[in-house]
Design a protein around this motif. Structure first.
Motif, PDB file in Angstrom:
ATOM      1  N   LYS A 183      -8.291  -2.041  -1.799  1.00 44.33           N
ATOM      2  CA  LYS A 183      -8.609  -3.459  -2.028  1.00 44.33           C
ATOM      3  C   LYS A 183      -9.514  -3.648  -3.252  1.00 44.33           C
ATOM      4  O   LYS A 183     -10.542  -4.338  -3.190  1.00 44.33           O
ATOM      5  CB  LYS A 183      -9.233  -4.074  -0.773  1.00 44.33           C
ATOM      6  N   LEU A 184      -9.129  -2.994  -4.339  1.00 43.89           N
ATOM      7  CA  LEU A 184      -9.879  -3.132  -5.578  1.00 43.89           C
ATOM      8  C   LEU A 184      -9.622  -4.507  -6.186  1.00 43.89           C
ATOM      9  O   LEU A 184      -8.478  -4.963  -6.262  1.00 43.89           O
ATOM     10  CB  LEU A 184      -9.473  -2.036  -6.568  1.00 43.89           C
ATOM     11  N   GLU A 185     -10.674  -5.176  -6.602  1.00 46.09           N
ATOM     12  CA  GLU A 185     -10.548  -6.528  -7.130  1.00 46.09           C
ATOM     13  C   GLU A 185     -11.235  -6.655  -8.489  1.00 46.09           C
ATOM     14  O   GLU A 185     -12.010  -5.798  -8.895  1.00 46.09           O
ATOM     15  CB  GLU A 185     -11.146  -7.531  -6.147  1.00 46.09           C
ATOM     16  N   GLY A 186     -10.921  -7.743  -9.179  1.00 43.45           N
ATOM     17  CA  GLY A 186     -11.521  -7.987 -10.490  1.00 43.45           C
ATOM     18  C   GLY A 186     -10.459  -8.203 -11.544  1.00 43.45           C
ATOM     19  O   GLY A 186      -9.275  -7.877 -11.353  1.00 43.45           O
ATOM     20  N   ASP A 187     -10.869  -8.766 -12.666  1.00 46.33           N
ATOM     21  CA  ASP A 187      -9.929  -9.076 -13.742  1.00 46.33           C
ATOM     22  C   ASP A 187      -9.211  -7.830 -14.257  1.00 46.33           C
ATOM     23  O   ASP A 187      -8.043  -7.900 -14.652  1.00 46.33           O
ATOM     24  CB  ASP A 187     -10.666  -9.758 -14.899  1.00 46.33           C
ATOM     25  N   TRP A 208       1.584  -5.160  -7.719  1.00 43.59           N
ATOM     26  CA  TRP A 208       0.627  -6.136  -8.265  1.00 43.59           C
ATOM     27  C   TRP A 208       0.220  -7.163  -7.243  1.00 43.59           C
ATOM     28  O   TRP A 208      -0.156  -8.295  -7.582  1.00 43.59           O
ATOM     29  CB  TRP A 208       1.230  -6.799  -9.502  1.00 43.59           C
ATOM     30  N   GLN A 209       0.232  -6.765  -5.970  1.00 49.16           N
ATOM     31  CA  GLN A 209      -0.200  -7.669  -4.890  1.00 49.16           C
ATOM     32  C   GLN A 209      -1.698  -7.523  -4.637  1.00 49.16           C
ATOM     33  O   GLN A 209      -2.259  -6.464  -4.782  1.00 49.16           O
ATOM     34  CB  GLN A 209       0.573  -7.363  -3.601  1.00 49.16           C
ATOM     35  N   TRP A 239      -8.028  -5.281 -12.713  1.00 51.50           N
ATOM     36  CA  TRP A 239      -6.898  -4.872 -11.892  1.00 51.50           C
ATOM     37  C   TRP A 239      -5.759  -5.875 -11.886  1.00 51.50           C
ATOM     38  O   TRP A 239      -4.751  -5.659 -11.212  1.00 51.50           O
ATOM     39  CB  TRP A 239      -7.363  -4.597 -10.457  1.00 51.50           C
ATOM     40  N   GLU A 240      -5.900  -6.976 -12.631  1.00 53.99           N
ATOM     41  CA  GLU A 240      -4.798  -7.932 -12.745  1.00 53.99           C
ATOM     42  C   GLU A 240      -3.612  -7.297 -13.473  1.00 53.99           C
ATOM     43  O   GLU A 240      -2.459  -7.566 -13.135  1.00 53.99           O
ATOM     44  CB  GLU A 240      -5.265  -9.176 -13.507  1.00 53.99           C
ATOM     45  N   GLU A 296       0.795  -1.231   0.000  1.00 58.80           N
ATOM     46  CA  GLU A 296       0.000   0.000   0.000  1.00 58.80           C
ATOM     47  C   GLU A 296       0.830   1.287   0.000  1.00 58.80           C
ATOM     48  O   GLU A 296       0.337   2.340  -0.416  1.00 58.80           O
ATOM     49  CB  GLU A 296      -0.926   0.032   1.224  1.00 58.80           C
ATOM     50  N   VAL A 343      -4.806   0.687  -5.610  1.00 55.81           N
ATOM     51  CA  VAL A 343      -5.476  -0.594  -5.818  1.00 55.81           C
ATOM     52  C   VAL A 343      -5.384  -1.452  -4.560  1.00 55.81           C
ATOM     53  O   VAL A 343      -6.373  -2.042  -4.106  1.00 55.81           O
ATOM     54  CB  VAL A 343      -4.876  -1.345  -7.022  1.00 55.81           C
ATOM     55  N   ALA A 344      -4.180  -1.501  -3.961  1.00 54.19           N
ATOM     56  CA  ALA A 344      -3.994  -2.271  -2.738  1.00 54.19           C
ATOM     57  C   ALA A 344      -4.646  -1.577  -1.544  1.00 54.19           C
ATOM     58  O   ALA A 344      -5.245  -2.235  -0.685  1.00 54.19           O
ATOM     59  CB  ALA A 344      -2.506  -2.482  -2.469  1.00 54.19           C
TER      60      ALA A 344
END
Length: 218
Positions: A107-111, A217-218, A113-114, A67, A103-104
Motif C-alpha cells: 500500500k505504497l502511496e504518494g505522487d 496501477w491500482q 508511485w503514480e 497484489e 506497491v499494491a
C-alpha cells in the motif's frame, strides 16, 4: 437441491466479484538485455569472458488481484567464449512464475508511485541447453527470482527494467559448452553441478483490455 442452490450461489459470487474488477488483468511483454554467468566458471577463466547482450524474452501475465498474479515466459540466452567464438552454450527456457505487485501489496502511496511501479516474481521452469560438444540438447531444471521496476508511459504501455537470478540444478555443461566433468556418463546421473546466471534486461509491457488502468496501477 441444496447442492444446486449452493453451486448457484458460488457462481453468482464469482460473477459478481469479476464484475467489480474495474481494472485490466492481462499484459504481454518483450525484454532484451545481458546474460551474465555466475557459476560454475571454468578453471582459470572469468565470468566476464562468457557474458554478453544475448538475452531475449517474451511473456504473458494475468493479475488475479492488484497484489498477485501469474506469468508464463520464454527466454533465450547465449553464453559465448570470448576467446573462441565456436565455444558456446545456448539456453532456450520456459518458466511459470508467481508475480506480486509490491506497491499494491504494501500500500505504497504518494505522487512517485503514480507512474512508477515495482513487481517481484519467482517461479520454476525448464531449460533446453544446446552445448558445443553435444549433438542433442540437455534438459535442465530452472528456478528464477527477480524484481521488475516499471515506469508508466501511458495507460497501455510501460517501460520496465528486470533483474533476475536463475539457478540451474544438475547442470552438466559449463558456459564454454563443454562437460564440467570430462568423464561424465549420461547413464550415471551424477557428476552434475548447480549453475547460476543473471539476466539484466530492459523491456516494454503492453496492457490488454478496455477497463481503464491495469492492475499494476491500482
Amino acid at each position: 437441491m441444496k447442492r444446486i442452490i449452493f453451486t448457484l450461489l458460488i457462481l453468482s459470487g464469482i460473477t459478481s466479484f469479476a464484475q467489480k474488477k474495474a481494472f485490466n488483468q492481462f499484459s504481454v511483454e518483450a525484454n532484451y538485455g545481458l546474460s551474465l554467468p555466475v557459476a560454475p566458471i571454468p578453471d582459470g577463466r572469468k565470468a566476464g569472458e562468457f557474458n554478453g547482450f544475448t538475452h531475449f524474452s517474451l511473456g504473458a501475465r494475468y493479475m488475479f488481484l492488484p497484489e498477485i498474479g501469474a506469468k508464463v515466459s520464454y527466454a533465450h540466452d547465449k553464453f559465448q567464449d570470448s576467446k573462441s567464438t565456436s565455444n558456446k552454450l545456448v539456453y532456450n527456457r520456459f518458466d511459470i512464475e508467481a508475480v506480486s505487485n509490491l506497491v499494491a501489496l504494501f500500500k505504497l502511496e504518494g505522487d512517485f508511485w503514480e507512474d512508477f511501479g515495482l513487481l517481484a516474481h519467482a517461479g520454476i521452469g525448464v531449460i533446453y541447453a544446446n552445448p558445443t560438444d553435444a549433438v542433442n540438447n540437455e534438459k535442465v531444471g530452472n528456478v528464477i527470482i527477480g524484481v521488475n521496476p516499471m515506469y508508466r508511459i501511458s495507460k497501455k504501455l510501460a517501460l520496465s527494467l528486470d533483474f533476475a537470478y536463475n539457478i540451474s540444478p544438475k547442470m552438466h555443461f559449463g558456459y564454454d559448452g563443454y562437460l564440467i566433468e570430462p568423464d561424465f556418463e549420461p547413464s550415471s546421473g551424477f557428476d552434475s553441478s548447480t549453475g547460476g546466471f543473471i539476466n539484466v534486461s530492459v523491456g516494454l509491457k503492453y496492457y490488454i483490455g478496455n477497463k481503464g488502468d491495469h492492475a499494476d496501477w491500482q
